[in-house]
Design an enzyme around this catalytic site. Structure first.
Site, mmCIF file in Angstrom:
data_model
loop_
_atom_site.group_PDB
_atom_site.id
_atom_site.type_symbol
_atom_site.label_atom_id
_atom_site.label_comp_id
_atom_site.label_asym_id
_atom_site.label_seq_id
_atom_site.Cartn_x
_atom_site.Cartn_y
_atom_site.Cartn_z
ATOM 1 N N ASP A 59 0.829 -1.198 0.000
ATOM 2 C CA ASP A 59 0.000 0.000 0.000
ATOM 3 C C ASP A 59 0.867 1.252 0.000
ATOM 4 O O ASP A 59 1.971 1.268 0.544
ATOM 5 C CB ASP A 59 -0.905 0.018 1.234
ATOM 6 C CG ASP A 59 -1.938 -1.093 1.197
ATOM 7 O OD1 ASP A 59 -2.291 -1.542 0.097
ATOM 8 O OD2 ASP A 59 -2.375 -1.509 2.287
ATOM 9 N N ARG A 60 0.345 2.294 -0.583
ATOM 10 C CA ARG A 60 1.107 3.541 -0.739
ATOM 11 C C ARG A 60 1.704 4.059 0.569
ATOM 12 O O ARG A 60 2.882 4.438 0.596
ATOM 13 C CB ARG A 60 0.202 4.611 -1.374
ATOM 14 C CG ARG A 60 0.917 5.908 -1.682
ATOM 15 C CD ARG A 60 -0.013 6.848 -2.441
ATOM 16 N NE ARG A 60 0.656 8.069 -2.827
ATOM 17 C CZ ARG A 60 0.084 9.016 -3.584
ATOM 18 N NH1 ARG A 60 -1.152 8.858 -4.019
ATOM 19 N NH2 ARG A 60 0.760 10.104 -3.892
#
Length: 237
Positions: A59-60
């Site tokens: 995830d970012r």
């Protein structure tokens, strides 16, 4: 940011692994519209002069080990191994409260992409360190308890670790999607921290070409170490 280079953790003729900073996308998505968004796939391609193929996603806001294939064939040989014991990922995270056990498994089905049918999901955790600070993070208690966990997601569901820990009310600090906003505001106001405290620390897989075990470990971000020190949590070296 123009001269940013990713820290390379491992490279051979088939694979390359990097330590992805928080805030960087793995690849271009339909939900990231910023003009200057940082994308690991593109940066690594420019850095190495080679086309790269992501084996998995992070995830970012999550930092840590990210592995690419240097050919579509290499990538296709490892990607099917993720649901098996031939690939293991271990994360570090800071959560609210003390776990009921030092080692346990959260076996709780999760909806696919936050909606739709339920899918089996299992996360294993180990409590590395825990501490009670003499500061109230809410009006309910005069002190606050936190734990540093190592977590191995046996399955790969969307936001699995964050959702599993939220299900047990041990919210990941800095998680604005599934976390506790009161805790997030406390950390911002008290420590000036807004990062998600989730780091992809270790990655293990069996090399599909030479059958050797590959064990990778990424450097823990400075902000992660700093907040653990402020909370009195012992970070593994």
């Amino acid at each position: 940011m123009e001269n940013l280079e990713l820290e390379i953790l491992f490279q051979d003729e088939f694979f390359i692994a990097v330590n992805k900073p928080a805030g960087m996308l793995v690849h271009r998505t339909n939900i990231a519209f910023e003009e200057n968004v940082l994308i690991a796939e593109r940066l690594l391609r420019e850095q190495t002069g080679k086309k790269v193929y992501p084996l998995h996603r992070i995830d970012r806001p999550t930092s840590g080990v990210l592995v690419f294939g240097l050919s579509s064939e290499a990538a296709s040989l490892v990607q099917p191994l993720f649901p098996t014991d031939d690939v293991k990922k271990y994360y570090l995270t800071v959560v609210r409260g003390y776990m009921s056990e030092n080692h346990g498994i959260i076996d709780h089905p999760l909806k696919k992409k936050l909606y739709g049918d339920l899918q089996d999901a299992k996360s294993e955790y180990w409590s590395i360190s825990q501490n009670e600070i003499q500061i109230a993070s809410t009006s309910r208690y005069p002190t606050s308890r936190y734990s540093l966990l190592k977590v191995h997601p046996h399955t790969g569901r969307m936001h699995q670790i964050r959702r599993h820990l939220a299900h047990d009310r041990h919210y990941v600090i800095g998680d604005s999607t599934h976390g506790d906003n009161r805790q997030n505001h406390f950390f911002k106001n008290t420590f000036g921290m807004e990062n998600l405290l989730l780091h992809a620390w270790q990655f293990e897989f069996v090399h599909p070409f030479n059958k050797e075990p590959i064990k990778l470990q990424s450097r823990i971000p400075d902000y992660f170490i700093d907040i653990c020190k402020k909370l009195g949590l012992s970070v593994p070296i």
